[in-house]
Scaffold this motif. Structure first.
Motif, PDB file in Angstrom:
ATOM      1  N   UNK A 197       0.832  -1.210   0.000  1.00  0.00           N
ATOM      2  CA  UNK A 197       0.000   0.000   0.000  1.00  0.00           C
ATOM      3  C   UNK A 197       0.868   1.263   0.000  1.00  0.00           C
ATOM      4  N   UNK A 198       1.920   1.251   0.805  1.00  0.00           N
ATOM      5  CA  UNK A 198       2.809   2.410   0.856  1.00  0.00           C
ATOM      6  C   UNK A 198       3.525   2.609  -0.472  1.00  0.00           C
ATOM      7  N   UNK A 199       3.983   1.525  -1.062  1.00  0.00           N
ATOM      8  CA  UNK A 199       4.644   1.621  -2.360  1.00  0.00           C
ATOM      9  C   UNK A 199       3.695   2.135  -3.427  1.00  0.00           C
ATOM     10  N   UNK A 200       2.446   1.687  -3.374  1.00  0.00           N
ATOM     11  CA  UNK A 200       1.445   2.141  -4.345  1.00  0.00           C
ATOM     12  C   UNK A 200       1.250   3.653  -4.287  1.00  0.00           C
ATOM     13  N   UNK A 201       1.112   4.186  -3.071  1.00  0.00           N
ATOM     14  CA  UNK A 201       0.872   5.627  -2.946  1.00  0.00           C
ATOM     15  C   UNK A 201       2.114   6.440  -3.308  1.00  0.00           C
ATOM     16  N   UNK A 202       3.277   5.936  -3.015  1.00  0.00           N
ATOM     17  CA  UNK A 202       4.503   6.630  -3.417  1.00  0.00           C
ATOM     18  C   UNK A 202       4.596   6.714  -4.930  1.00  0.00           C
ATOM     19  N   UNK A 203       4.310   5.606  -5.603  1.00  0.00           N
ATOM     20  CA  UNK A 203       4.352   5.606  -7.066  1.00  0.00           C
ATOM     21  C   UNK A 203       3.273   6.490  -7.652  1.00  0.00           C
ATOM     22  N   UNK A 204       2.106   6.497  -7.039  1.00  0.00           N
ATOM     23  CA  UNK A 204       1.025   7.365  -7.514  1.00  0.00           C
ATOM     24  C   UNK A 204       1.437   8.837  -7.464  1.00  0.00           C
ATOM     25  N   UNK A 205       1.864   9.280  -6.312  1.00  0.00           N
ATOM     26  CA  UNK A 205       2.211  10.702  -6.129  1.00  0.00           C
ATOM     27  C   UNK A 205       3.430  11.075  -6.968  1.00  0.00           C
ATOM     28  N   UNK A 206       4.472  10.255  -6.910  1.00  0.00           N
ATOM     29  CA  UNK A 206       5.687  10.573  -7.645  1.00  0.00           C
ATOM     30  C   UNK A 206       5.463  10.514  -9.147  1.00  0.00           C
ATOM     31  N   UNK A 207       4.754   9.482  -9.620  1.00  0.00           N
ATOM     32  CA  UNK A 207       4.535   9.320 -11.055  1.00  0.00           C
ATOM     33  C   UNK A 207       3.743  10.451 -11.660  1.00  0.00           C
ATOM     34  N   UNK A 208       2.613  10.783 -11.050  1.00  0.00           N
ATOM     35  CA  UNK A 208       1.785  11.855 -11.594  1.00  0.00           C
ATOM     36  C   UNK A 208       2.445  13.221 -11.406  1.00  0.00           C
ATOM     37  N   UNK A 209       3.147  13.408 -10.329  1.00  0.00           N
ATOM     38  CA  UNK A 209       3.847  14.690 -10.120  1.00  0.00           C
ATOM     39  C   UNK A 209       4.936  14.881 -11.175  1.00  0.00           C
ATOM     40  N   UNK A 210       5.682  13.819 -11.471  1.00  0.00           N
ATOM     41  CA  UNK A 210       6.726  13.919 -12.479  1.00  0.00           C
ATOM     42  C   UNK A 210       6.143  14.200 -13.857  1.00  0.00           C
ATOM     43  N   UNK A 211       5.070  13.496 -14.182  1.00  0.00           N
ATOM     44  CA  UNK A 211       4.441  13.697 -15.496  1.00  0.00           C
ATOM     45  C   UNK A 211       3.916  15.129 -15.662  1.00  0.00           C
ATOM     46  N   UNK A 212       3.188  15.608 -14.667  1.00  0.00           N
ATOM     47  CA  UNK A 212       2.572  16.939 -14.782  1.00  0.00           C
ATOM     48  C   UNK A 212       3.582  18.054 -14.579  1.00  0.00           C
ATOM     49  N   UNK A 213       4.672  17.786 -13.858  1.00  0.00           N
ATOM     50  CA  UNK A 213       5.745  18.776 -13.776  1.00  0.00           C
ATOM     51  C   UNK A 213       6.355  18.996 -15.149  1.00  0.00           C
ATOM     52  N   UNK A 214       6.503  17.922 -15.888  1.00  0.00           N
ATOM     53  CA  UNK A 214       7.012  18.036 -17.251  1.00  0.00           C
ATOM     54  C   UNK A 214       6.054  18.837 -18.133  1.00  0.00           C
ATOM     55  N   UNK A 215       4.753  18.566 -18.001  1.00  0.00           N
ATOM     56  CA  UNK A 215       3.762  19.317 -18.784  1.00  0.00           C
ATOM     57  C   UNK A 215       3.773  20.793 -18.412  1.00  0.00           C
ATOM     58  N   UNK A 216       3.907  21.079 -17.098  1.00  0.00           N
ATOM     59  CA  UNK A 216       3.921  22.482 -16.655  1.00  0.00           C
ATOM     60  C   UNK A 216       5.143  23.220 -17.201  1.00  0.00           C
ATOM     61  N   UNK A 217       6.285  22.513 -17.254  1.00  0.00           N
ATOM     62  CA  UNK A 217       7.489  23.141 -17.812  1.00  0.00           C
ATOM     63  C   UNK A 217       7.317  23.449 -19.299  1.00  0.00           C
ATOM     64  N   UNK A 218       6.641  22.565 -20.019  1.00  0.00           N
ATOM     65  CA  UNK A 218       6.396  22.808 -21.445  1.00  0.00           C
ATOM     66  C   UNK A 218       5.514  24.043 -21.627  1.00  0.00           C
ATOM     67  N   UNK A 219       4.452  24.121 -20.838  1.00  0.00           N
ATOM     68  CA  UNK A 219       3.568  25.288 -20.919  1.00  0.00           C
ATOM     69  C   UNK A 219       4.319  26.562 -20.534  1.00  0.00           C
TER      70      UNK A 219
END
Length: 366
Positions: A4-26
């Motif tokens: 469960x802990x690993x799942x939430x870490x991957x959720x937060x880190x994965x989506x944060x990394x993806x959207x951080x990249x999108x925000x930098x592009x914008x």
């Protein structure tokens, strides 16, 4: 770390990394603004919420258990729905952030589809990653269960084989001392002691997978002593046991069963009796046991249940490197050979064989 802990870490880190990249592009296209950070943070929260609920649906309806031809349409529909949802969350955000010049264009069919497909990509990656993790986890669990099942089956089969050999042995051992009770009470008393030793070994055999060769030979000696009283001069015993073999582990009651078979199907049939020869030596990294006896190998019944299962029993305990064969060595001599691999880590023990039997070379070369 828990799943469960690993799942939430991957959720937060994965989506944060993806959207951080999108925000930098914008930000690179339209300039940095705190609004871009707030929009990205909002998207992280929304993406985590919808994918987490999607995960609940997958688990509730058992999608991971479905065949691929049934699960693919479900995944495509779910990813499409989530992409639509994320697109219609983000279009108003972008309309607000780009309100100066592109408010109307963002609602055009082209831009709506662009938003949908841009969100379908990370959502599909998330889904594939989730299914892949479940696939490998299930595969690992299946392998572990398979190993446990095979181990349980082997243990059960080994116990059954040992248990089925013992009644045959007990019947023959009792027959060998029956005549002694009235004729020679002293020998009968000694024979009862020997029988009790054999029965004790038989009972312990059901609790142990292997015993040392020295211990197994003690059981064989007791059995041969009983049979010697029964057959007298008709039974000739020859032994050639090398001391460095005494510590090697063998299946309990295995040699006794083979010796019993040798006497039953060989020595007992000729009017003049016959011999039983027992040899044990090390050949490379293997223990080689050779049991020869007077007789002719019977093609329809080569020794009953015990011999029929000897090879199987050896394989259960020692693997495919162990071998067993029984053959007609000469016109009137049958030979059984057992090969048992010796583990390299097995410690050597010095067991005085003099306490078990006398080591003698066979008088006749077979």
């Amino acid at each position: 770390m828990s799943r469960a802990k690993l799942y939430w870490i991957l959720q937060v880190f994965g989506w944060s990394a993806w959207l951080a990249n999108e925000a930098l592009i914008y930000s690179n296209d339209f300039g940095w603004s705190l609004d871009w950070f707030v929009a990205a943070l909002l998207n992280v929260v929304v993406a985590i919420v919808i994918t987490h609920n999607f995960r609940k649906i997958i688990k509730k309806y058992g999608w991971v258990e479905l065949p691929i031809d049934r699960v693919i349409p479900r995944i495509l529909v779910a990813v499409g729905f989530m992409s639509f949802f994320m697109a219609f969350v983000n279009i108003p955000l972008d309309s607000y952030l780009l309100r100066e010049e592109e408010e109307r264009d963002l609602w055009s069919f082209f831009f709506v589809m662009q938003f949908i497909f841009s969100w379908a990509k990370p959502l599909m990656i998330w889904t594939l990653f989730y299914y892949a993790s479940h696939y490998f986890e299930r595969k690992s669990e299946v392998e572990v269960d398979k190993i446990r099942l095979e181990s349980s089956v082997k243990e059960t089969e080994s116990k059954v084989l040992r248990a089925q050999m013992n009644p045959h042995f007990m019947f023959n051992a009792l027959n060998s001392i029956r005549a002694l009770i009235l004729e020679e009470p002293d020998k009968a008393q000694k024979a009862v002691t020997q029988l009790s030793n054999i029965l004790r070994s038989s009972l312990l055999a059901d609790r142990r997978k292997t015993v040392s060769l020295s211990e197994e030979l003690r059981t064989v000696e007791d059995y041969l002593a009983l049979e010697k009283i029964r057959y007298e001069e008709r039974l000739q015993i020859r032994k050639n046991i090398y001391p460095d073999t005494m510590h090697v582990q063998v299946p309990p009651m295995l040699l006794q069963t083979l010796v019993e078979n040798a006497i039953k199907h060989g020595v007992s049939k000729p009017v003049k009796g016959g011999f039983v020869s027992l040899e044990a030596k090390l050949v490379g990294k293997n223990l080689l046991i050779i049991i020869s006896n007077t007789g002719i190998l019977e093609t329809t019944d080569s020794g009953g249940f015990g011999l029929e299962n000897t090879a199987h029993r050896l394989e259960l305990l020692f693997g495919p490197e162990s071998k067993f064969r029984i053959y007609q060595a000469s016109k009137d001599v049958v030979t059984a050979e057992i090969t048992i691999p010796i583990p390299s880590a097995e410690p050597e023990k010095d067991t005085p064989f003099s306490k078990i039997t006398n080591i003698v070379k066979p008088k006749v070369t077979i």
